[in-house]
Design a protein around this motif. Sequence first.
Motif, PDB file in Angstrom:
ATOM      1  N   VAL A   1       6.110   7.866  -5.701  1.00 33.49           N
ATOM      2  CA  VAL A   1       7.128   7.009  -6.304  1.00 33.49           C
ATOM      3  C   VAL A   1       6.575   5.590  -6.344  1.00 33.49           C
ATOM      4  CG1 VAL A   1       9.475   6.099  -6.079  1.00 33.49           C
ATOM      5  CG2 VAL A   1       8.973   8.457  -5.403  1.00 33.49           C
ATOM      6  N   ASP A   2       6.496   5.006  -7.538  1.00 30.75           N
ATOM      7  CA  ASP A   2       5.994   3.633  -7.620  1.00 30.75           C
ATOM      8  C   ASP A   2       7.127   2.636  -7.376  1.00 30.75           C
ATOM      9  OD1 ASP A   2       7.443   3.379 -10.026  1.00 30.75           O
ATOM     10  OD2 ASP A   2       5.665   3.648 -11.290  1.00 30.75           O
ATOM     11  N   ALA A   3       6.775   1.365  -7.341  1.00 29.59           N
ATOM     12  CA  ALA A   3       7.743   0.332  -6.969  1.00 29.59           C
ATOM     13  C   ALA A   3       8.886   0.237  -7.959  1.00 29.59           C
ATOM     14  CB  ALA A   3       7.039  -1.012  -6.841  1.00 29.59           C
ATOM     15  N   ASP A   4       8.596   0.347  -9.248  1.00 27.45           N
ATOM     16  CA  ASP A   4       9.658   0.215 -10.241  1.00 27.45           C
ATOM     17  C   ASP A   4      10.674   1.339 -10.115  1.00 27.45           C
ATOM     18  OD1 ASP A   4       8.633  -2.113 -11.300  1.00 27.45           O
ATOM     19  OD2 ASP A   4       7.471  -1.101 -12.858  1.00 27.45           O
ATOM     20  N   GLU A   5      10.206   2.569  -9.912  1.00 23.08           N
ATOM     21  CA  GLU A   5      11.151   3.676  -9.731  1.00 23.08           C
ATOM     22  C   GLU A   5      11.908   3.506  -8.416  1.00 23.08           C
ATOM     23  OE1 GLU A   5      11.549   8.553  -9.516  1.00 23.08           O
ATOM     24  OE2 GLU A   5       9.555   7.650  -9.662  1.00 23.08           O
TER      25      GLU A   5
ATOM     26  N   GLY B   1       0.814  -1.211   0.000  1.00 25.32           N
ATOM     27  CA  GLY B   1       0.000   0.000   0.000  1.00 25.32           C
ATOM     28  C   GLY B   1       0.846   1.260   0.000  1.00 25.32           C
ATOM     29  N   HIS B   2       0.636   2.122   0.986  1.00 28.89           N
ATOM     30  CA  HIS B   2       1.334   3.395   1.052  1.00 28.89           C
ATOM     31  C   HIS B   2       2.376   3.412   2.171  1.00 28.89           C
ATOM     32  CE1 HIS B   2      -1.885   4.699  -1.593  1.00 28.89           C
ATOM     33  NE2 HIS B   2      -1.237   5.829  -1.794  1.00 28.89           N
ATOM     34  N   ALA B   3       3.549   3.917   1.848  1.00 30.02           N
ATOM     35  CA  ALA B   3       4.583   4.258   2.832  1.00 30.02           C
ATOM     36  C   ALA B   3       4.941   5.705   2.538  1.00 30.02           C
ATOM     37  CB  ALA B   3       5.800   3.349   2.701  1.00 30.02           C
ATOM     38  N   VAL B   4       4.222   6.612   3.156  1.00 35.06           N
ATOM     39  CA  VAL B   4       4.325   8.016   2.774  1.00 35.06           C
ATOM     40  C   VAL B   4       4.502   8.887   4.018  1.00 35.06           C
ATOM     41  CG1 VAL B   4       2.993   7.701   0.658  1.00 35.06           C
ATOM     42  CG2 VAL B   4       1.805   8.301   2.776  1.00 35.06           C
TER      43      VAL B   4
ATOM     44  N   ASP C   1       2.392  -2.754  -6.393  1.00 35.48           N
ATOM     45  CA  ASP C   1       1.418  -1.668  -6.468  1.00 35.48           C
ATOM     46  C   ASP C   1       1.535  -0.685  -5.298  1.00 35.48           C
ATOM     47  OD1 ASP C   1       0.546  -3.423  -4.545  1.00 35.48           O
ATOM     48  OD2 ASP C   1      -1.498  -3.614  -5.310  1.00 35.48           O
ATOM     49  N   ALA C   2       2.635  -0.742  -4.558  1.00 33.60           N
ATOM     50  CA  ALA C   2       2.840   0.172  -3.432  1.00 33.60           C
ATOM     51  C   ALA C   2       3.206   1.568  -3.931  1.00 33.60           C
ATOM     52  CB  ALA C   2       3.925  -0.359  -2.502  1.00 33.60           C
ATOM     53  N   VAL C   3       3.022   2.544  -3.067  1.00 38.51           N
ATOM     54  CA  VAL C   3       3.354   3.935  -3.366  1.00 38.51           C
ATOM     55  C   VAL C   3       4.153   4.500  -2.197  1.00 38.51           C
ATOM     56  CG1 VAL C   3       2.457   6.250  -3.825  1.00 38.51           C
ATOM     57  CG2 VAL C   3       1.273   4.243  -4.749  1.00 38.51           C
ATOM     58  N   LEU C   4       5.266   5.154  -2.512  1.00 35.21           N
ATOM     59  CA  LEU C   4       6.094   5.798  -1.508  1.00 35.21           C
ATOM     60  C   LEU C   4       6.192   7.278  -1.840  1.00 35.21           C
ATOM     61  CD1 LEU C   4       7.403   2.811  -2.363  1.00 35.21           C
ATOM     62  CD2 LEU C   4       8.937   3.354  -0.484  1.00 35.21           C
TER      63      LEU C   4
ATOM     64  N   GLU D   1       5.240  -9.250  -5.884  1.00 28.76           N
ATOM     65  CA  GLU D   1       3.841  -9.114  -6.263  1.00 28.76           C
ATOM     66  C   GLU D   1       2.987  -8.706  -5.054  1.00 28.76           C
ATOM     67  OE1 GLU D   1       2.886  -9.105  -9.406  1.00 28.76           O
ATOM     68  OE2 GLU D   1       5.023  -9.406  -9.816  1.00 28.76           O
ATOM     69  N   SER D   2       1.824  -8.159  -5.333  1.00 30.80           N
ATOM     70  CA  SER D   2       0.924  -7.719  -4.283  1.00 30.80           C
ATOM     71  C   SER D   2       0.607  -8.857  -3.314  1.00 30.80           C
ATOM     72  CB  SER D   2      -0.375  -7.201  -4.907  1.00 30.80           C
ATOM     73  OG  SER D   2      -1.289  -6.805  -3.924  1.00 30.80           O
TER      74      SER D   2
END
Length: 266
Positions: free
Chosen positions: A167-171, A105-108, A126-129, A183-184
């Motif tokens: 920032v998505d996981a790939d970046e 999920g989110h680590a923000v 699918d996580a977002v930082l 994977e999720s």
Amino acid sequence: MGESVLYESSGEIVTITINRPHVRNSIDGPTALTLRNAFRRFDDDAGAKVAILTGAGGTFCAGADLTSVGDPERRNDLDPEGGGAGPMGPTRMTLSKPVIAAIAGHAVAGGLELALLADLRIVERDAVLGVFCRRWGVPLIDGGTVRLPRIVGLGRALDLIMTGRPVDADEALAIGLANRVVESGRSLSAARELAEQLVTFPFECLLTDRASAYAGLDMTVADALRAEGVAGVPVVAREGAAGAARFVGGAGRHGQFDEDPPEPRW
């Protein structure tokens, strides 16, 4: 709503779970204290070697609980002298053993700062930082401006710090913010696989090298090289000699482990 932080020991591995999914695992003052105590418990436990930090309900941590700002009993600790262990709990602690963050999920905002406390970060696809607190006028006071440049470099860190963009996981993987992308739904199991691998190694050697890598960031190259030798040479006798003997006896040739760990399924 139950305990805000869960602490589970399984052999030499500890799992610390932020358990406030109803507020996306955001951290208020009491939760910060409980989380700090959980990390202190882990660091003081001679039988625990690696900790995993994760969040319940599919989210790592959305940062500080902004609903607590106006409540004296729930607000996060804000020391104008910069002391204490950090508003988010353990973020100003110096831990002596490895921590792996399992991020879904989110680590923000402050949640990202908690993730930066870890040595390694396993991030779901699918996580977002991100430094989402940029938009609310809340500065990074849990190590974000200190650890992020050390992990991804100053230029990339300033981009994330000043823009607050997601920032998505790939970046995250490309810039070194993530160490593995999975994977999720697999961050926790992948973190456990990695922790299980780490605890199989001669552990005094692992801790010595880890400590040297951190200490060297604040030294000149010459001083860091000298300190590396001072810390490492005694370990050669205590752990390295036995390992060398196993190698001479035929173990570990061609880069193989004595007992190969299962292939990680990143």
